[in-house]
Enzyme design. Sequence first.
Site, PDB file in Angstrom:
ATOM      1  N   SER A   1       0.879  -1.176   0.000  1.00 33.71           N
ATOM      2  CA  SER A   1       0.000   0.000   0.000  1.00 33.71           C
ATOM      3  C   SER A   1       0.912   1.219   0.000  1.00 33.71           C
ATOM      4  CB  SER A   1      -0.836   0.005   1.279  1.00 33.71           C
ATOM      5  OG  SER A   1      -1.527   1.232   1.430  1.00 33.71           O
TER       6      SER A   1
ATOM      7  N   TYR B   1      -2.109  -0.727  10.445  1.00 34.30           N
ATOM      8  CA  TYR B   1      -2.111  -0.999   8.995  1.00 34.30           C
ATOM      9  C   TYR B   1      -0.811  -0.508   8.362  1.00 34.30           C
ATOM     10  CZ  TYR B   1      -3.846  -1.094   4.166  1.00 34.30           C
ATOM     11  OH  TYR B   1      -4.006  -1.336   2.821  1.00 34.30           O
TER      12      TYR B   1
END
Length: 260
Positions: free
Chosen positions: A148, A161
């Site tokens: 990501s 995350y």
Amino acid sequence: MTETNSLGLAGKNGLVTAAGDGIGRASALAFAAAGARVLISDIAPEGLEETARLIRETGGTFETLIGDASLESVAEETVARVVELWGSLDFAHNNAGIGTANSPFADQDRAAWERVFSVNVFGTMTFMKHELRQMEKQGSGAIVNTASMAGKNGSPGLSAYVASKWAVNGMTQTAALEYAAKGIRVNSICPGATLTTALRNWKASSPDAYDAVAASIPMRRMGEPEEQAAAVVWLCSAQASYITGTLLNVEGGDGILGKP
Ligand SMILES: NC(=O)c1ccc[n+]([C@@H]2O[C@H](COP(=O)([O-])OP(=O)(O)OC[C@H]3O[C@@H](n4cnc5c(N)ncnc54)[C@H](O)[C@@H]3O)[C@@H](O)[C@H]2O)c1
């Protein structure tokens, strides 16, 4: 299927995790369209059934496996199944990843971190481990992990995350170095905001907020899952034969903007 391009993926064999929706579904469809045989897996049967239906419609070759990608037993079984079915593991897209509720660091809950790490870090790690063992036997293979832009930057409220995706990128580059001389390439994609189910729902429920975020992206829009899939397939293809350890931004220029 007959290949209509020069990706060199026709007749190759591989796997895609979390293929029941979003980026994983798009990737599974794109590999099948390139003429590859693909084992699609997901924890949820319904979404996987739909992906299977879509590949079947195009005449692609696939098998399904239901399993939780955080478990080493599932990683081992998935790799073994591809080899048992088709004889080799030429590519793997380790895509399973989950998020957390948004909260500041001082309120972080260790159990929530452990859930995120079990899928994003330990899941990716154990899939890579079993894939690399097989690819080392073959002397060839290509792995792409879904990281990501959160694996390159900070993101307030999303510490678990963010940390997990930095770990994915760290594993990608370390494995890339360890296996570069053995014919195996390991890369990541770093998606920016991509219109999968969660973001489509948000777009429908909060169109103004969605428009404001989309307008802040240099390309003035969010990405499509198919745009992520195209990068994954290309990184696994013969066209990317000299590329390893790359953490490829697929984010409409958002990652280089230097937002305040
Ligand atoms: N959508 C985005 O904007 C975006 C941005 C950056 C990175 N990512 C990453 O892309 C990957 C895919 O995200 P998405 O948005 O396409 O997801 P999605 O929510 O559209 O689909 C997720 C799929 O993962 C499956 N899944 C969830 N937990 C699983 C598990 N433990 N084992 C196996 N399958 C599991 C779900 O059943 C579902 O089918 C994730 O790693 C995510 O972190 C997404």
